[in-house]
Design a protein around this motif. Structure first.
Motif, short mmCIF file in Angstrom:
data_model
loop_
_atom_site.label_atom_id
_atom_site.label_comp_id
_atom_site.label_asym_id
_atom_site.label_seq_id
_atom_site.Cartn_x
_atom_site.Cartn_y
_atom_site.Cartn_z
N SER A 149 0.84 -1.20 0.00
CA SER A 149 0.00 0.00 0.00
C SER A 149 0.87 1.24 0.00
N LYS A 151 -0.06 5.21 0.78
CA LYS A 151 -1.02 6.27 1.07
C LYS A 151 -0.72 7.54 0.29
N LYS A 156 -4.65 2.00 -1.43
CA LYS A 156 -4.95 1.50 -0.09
C LYS A 156 -4.81 -0.01 0.02
#
Length: 412
Positions: A149, A151, A156
């Protein structure tokens, strides 16, 4: 690869080289036919994966763009008998410069639309929001997909490819483990196999080198260097492999080739400071001073095709996936001569690409992975050149070793 003389004018631009109409080799045509047959055979499956492997310069992107254009033509045709009629297909690539190129190409082909091409995070988030599923997703440069992931980039989930496979009946992807450049995209054959386990999967490996117009001894020398070996100096040939004692002399030589044939550029390992702060940042080696490539995300043309970039130094992120006629490569302070092995050693502490080494959680051997990433970057940089590779080494000992090796060959 057989040698090829230069034409009277410069080489075609990248858009022409990647054109869906470009004539394919028998091997590439065989791959294209195999992809088409696989898509037809698995069009009603829940998920299936076709994997294209091959070293840099074997024409993987050319094939994928050719088959994508053909399938989109059939999808948008009036031929209701085609198995591809009204199928919903996309091409994704996690590389902003390559995305510019694909969208530029789409303007010349009626079956292609700009909306057919997307970055993977954008595509994944959009498809999740719509609840839809694609028929076929083509993934170029799959080794650049995220394996965790992120951010910062609004991803996500845990793995780009895992999500893409879920969002399509068929996923066709281009993969080269030797072009992995970041911890966040830390691909391996083991990880790839774990994601396709249990799914219908076919692999095709392209072998013929089309970009580097050189004899095998040059290809072997480049491969050896990326394994920390210094092989004997290749014989003189049409492909111009040269080592320089002075970086400014190298730049002058590149400018001369660019004036003759264009598409000749300076590039360097990521060993010199660079920040996205709107300021110019420079590479300095002796009497040579030149700025890093300026970030221009809104520029329509890719960096490699813009005439003004002869006054800049490109990075691995700028040129990955592109051909250049002549390359002037600066091997920065992280690439050192090892007198014990008569090879090279990599000083990972000298690498300035901090973003490449973020996200080390879960890596079993972070230091070893750092070295692999840096050697992969050298491989990408050294395999951009079609007709000539000029090299300057920042490390005095490595520079001396390479220049002496060249002088010994020339004196023989």
């Amino acid at each position: 690869m057989k040698e090829s003389g230069l034409p009277d004018r410069y080489e075609n631009d990248a858009a022409e080289k990647l054109s869906p109409e470009k004539q394919l080799s028998p091997e590439q045509q065989d791959l294209k036919n195999a992809i088409k047959a696989f898509c037809i055979a698995h069009q009603h499956d829940e998920h299936a994966v076709f994997l294209i492997e091959g070293d840099a310069g074997t024409g993987k992107s050319i094939v994928i763009n050719s088959i994508f254009n053909e399938i989109q033509s059939l999808s948008r045709s009036s031929d209701k008998s085609s198995p591809f009629w009204k199928t919903d297909n996309y091409l994704v690539v996690n590389h902003p410069e390559m995305m510019k190129l694909y969208k530029n190409i789409s303007e010349s082909y009626p079956a292609l639309k700009k909306k057919d091409f997307e970055r993977p995070t954008t595509f994944i988030n959009r498809m999740h929001k719509s609840g839809k599923k694609a028929d076929i997703i083509f993934v170029d440069e799959a080794h650049l997909l995220l394996t965790k992931s992120d951010k910062y980039n609004h991803f996500k989930q845990g793995n780009h490819l895992e999500e893409l496979i879920k969002l399509a009946r068929i996923t066709v992807l281009v993969f080269d483990e030797k072009q992995v450049l970041k911890f966040k995209s830390c691909w391996s054959q083991g990880l790839l196999k774990s994601l396709v386990r249990g799914l219908p999967c076919q692999t095709y490996h392209l072998k013929t080198q089309f970009r580097v117009h050189a004899h095998q001894d040059v290809l072997d020398w480049i491969e050896g260097f990326c394994q920390k070996k210094i092989l004997p100096m290749p014989q003189k040939q049409t492909f111009d492999l040269r080592f320089f004692a002075d970086a400014q002399d190298l730049y002058d030589a590149i400018k001369k080739e660019n004036a003759r044939y264009r598409l000749s550029r300076m590039i360097a390992t990521y060993d010199y400071p660079y920040r996205l702060d709107g300021e110019d940042h420079f590479i300095r080696e002796g009497r040579f001073t030149l700025r890093w490539d300026r970030s221009k995300p809104d520029e329509k043309l890719p960096w490699a095709e813009r005439p003004d970039t002869i006054d800049e130094v490109g990075s691995v992120y700028t040129v990955q996936g592109f051909d250049l006629n002549y390359v002037g490569l600066i091997l920065g302070p992280s690439v050192l001569y090892d007198p014990v092995t008569d090879g090279i050693r990599i000083d990972t502490s000298r690498y300035e690409d901090g973003a490449a080494f973020t996200g080390r959680d879960g890596l079993q051997d972070p230091e070893g992975t750092k070295e692999r990433i840096m050697l992969n970057a050298i491989n990408v940089l050294m395999t951009r050149a079609v007709h000539g590779l000029f090299i300057y080494a920042s490390d005095p000992a490595l520079r001396k070793r390479l220049v002496q090796m060249q002088a010994s060959r020339d004196a023989a």
